[in-house]
Design an enzyme around this catalytic site. Structure first.
Site, mmCIF file in Angstrom:
data_model
loop_
_atom_site.group_PDB
_atom_site.id
_atom_site.type_symbol
_atom_site.label_atom_id
_atom_site.label_comp_id
_atom_site.label_asym_id
_atom_site.label_seq_id
_atom_site.Cartn_x
_atom_site.Cartn_y
_atom_site.Cartn_z
ATOM 1 N NE ARG A 1 6.398 -4.065 5.320
ATOM 2 C CZ ARG A 1 5.276 -3.389 5.543
ATOM 3 N NH1 ARG A 1 4.396 -3.855 6.408
ATOM 4 N NH2 ARG A 1 5.039 -2.265 4.901
ATOM 5 C CB THR B 1 -5.176 -3.549 7.915
ATOM 6 O OG1 THR B 1 -5.410 -2.897 9.170
ATOM 7 C CG2 THR B 1 -3.727 -3.329 7.512
ATOM 8 C CE LYS C 1 -2.388 -1.400 3.638
ATOM 9 N NZ LYS C 1 -1.929 -2.804 3.775
ATOM 10 C CB THR C 2 3.712 2.343 2.165
ATOM 11 O OG1 THR C 2 2.925 2.201 3.350
ATOM 12 C CG2 THR C 2 4.602 3.566 2.300
ATOM 13 C CG ASP D 1 -0.171 3.335 6.941
ATOM 14 O OD1 ASP D 1 -1.127 2.651 6.528
ATOM 15 O OD2 ASP D 1 0.913 2.839 7.270
#
Length: 347
Positions: free
Chosen positions: A227, A168, A74-75, A119
């Site tokens: 990640r 999320t 997302k980032t 975020d």
């Protein structure tokens, strides 16, 4: 910035959240444009068209909401959108925006075409959210000056910007806020072949020599999350440098992952503890989340938002109206298939 879990969670090698000290390396490995961004084609294709159309009109792209599990990009996507639109990005988080003045200061400093990335947007307080409505729709902020009867409202115009929200938990977003986003994209878990491409690409960036079999091994245990793949790659690289002279071959990768206690499905001790509890303490389920939480001494929210999504994705856990239930795959994985009872025998 997705730090919603307790300390034990952030110490897990396969935790999808960013861990302390990882930010610099994450930025190094992060793709800089849509061409290099692997996977999520259902997002990339419409996003690419929207970016090109906005550029032709010389306008910012419509506001974007990205939702999905931690660690899926997302980032990264927010940074790519800002770069593709030739704008700067200002990054903040929902809990950090405590006062209207904080938000107003950020918004007033944005240039035309800039991106504001929030975020954990589901954790913003209601007052901040209401100020955002006018900012998103009218590109203006209403500020109250003075107090009491002398108070007056002043409307401050803003440069046209793009708000990108990441969450999320999209269900916790209010409908008025959700409806103001022009694009709403759900990031899925990645396909194994996409994770392999990411591992290969990032091994080159880290100047690590890696064999195809080792790439497959790392990818298979990465919980279909970039990640986690990056973190395992770095740990395997360190292990290979110390024990195997630097080259990451299959044996080096397997030995490193065994040392990290990550099995062939990407499960660690906590995942296995959940499945063991359901099977051995509750006869395979169904068991309520509250009861399961007490049995393994983990918070309900952590089980529901961190562990369950992946266990369900790989078909080892099932949510039923009566509670959580282990599937045949879970029994097979733990080597207790002889204890498995089909659903009809339970009800």
């Amino acid at each position: 910035m997705e730090h919603e879990t307790h300390n034990n969670e952030t110490e897990r090698v396969i935790a999808p959240q960013t861990q302390v000290g990882e930010e610099v390396i994450d930025i190094t490995l992060r793709p800089q444009n849509l061409v290099d961004f692997v996977g999520q084609n259902h997002i990339k294709d419409p996003l690419n068209i929207s970016i090109e159309a906005a550029q032709k009109r010389n306008e910012p792209i419509e506001h974007v909401l990205l939702y999905g599990n931690p660690g899926l990009g997302k980032t990264t996507l927010a940074n790519i959108i800002a770069k593709e639109m030739n704008g700067n990005i200002k990054v903040t988080a929902g809990p950090a925006l405590e006062r209207v003045g904080d938000l107003a200061a950020i918004l007033s400093n944005l240039e035309k075409g800039d991106v504001l990335f929030i975020d954990e947007i589901h954790r913003m307080n209601k007052t901040i959210e209401e100020v955002l409505y006018a900012a998103m729709e009218d590109f203006a902020v209403d500020i109250i000056i003075g107090k009491g009867p002398a108070a007056r409202t002043m409307r401050m115009p803003l440069n046209k910007f793009t708000l990108i929200g990441a969450t999320t938990k999209i269900s916790l977003l209010s409908s008025p806020l959700r409806d103001r986003f022009g694009h709403v994209f759900h990031l899925n878990f990645y396909e194994p072949e996409d994770i392999e491409k990411i591992v290969n690409r990032n091994a080159k960036i880290l100047t690590a020599e890696i064999e195809p079999e080792a790439v497959s091994l790392i990818a298979a245990r990465s919980r279909r999350t970039p990640r986690v793949a990056n973190r395992l790659l770095k740990r395997v690289r360190d292990f290979a440098e110390v024990r195997f002279g630097g080259k990451i071959h299959k044996e080096a990768a397997r030995s490193a992952l065994e040392m990290l206690n990550v099995d062939q499905h990407g499960l660690d001790e906590v995942d296995r503890k959940i499945l063991h509890a359901i099977i051995h303490k509750f006869s395979g389920g169904p068991v309520g989340l509250n009861t399961l939480s007490a049995a393994i001494a983990e918070e309900m929210d952590t089980i529901e938002s961190v562990y369950e999504p992946y266990l369900m994705q790989i078909g080892m856990l099932e949510r039923t109206p009566r509670g959580r239930k282990a599937t045949r795959s879970a029994y097979q994985h733990l080597g207790v298939e002889n204890k498995y009872r089909p659903r009809e025998e339970i009800f």
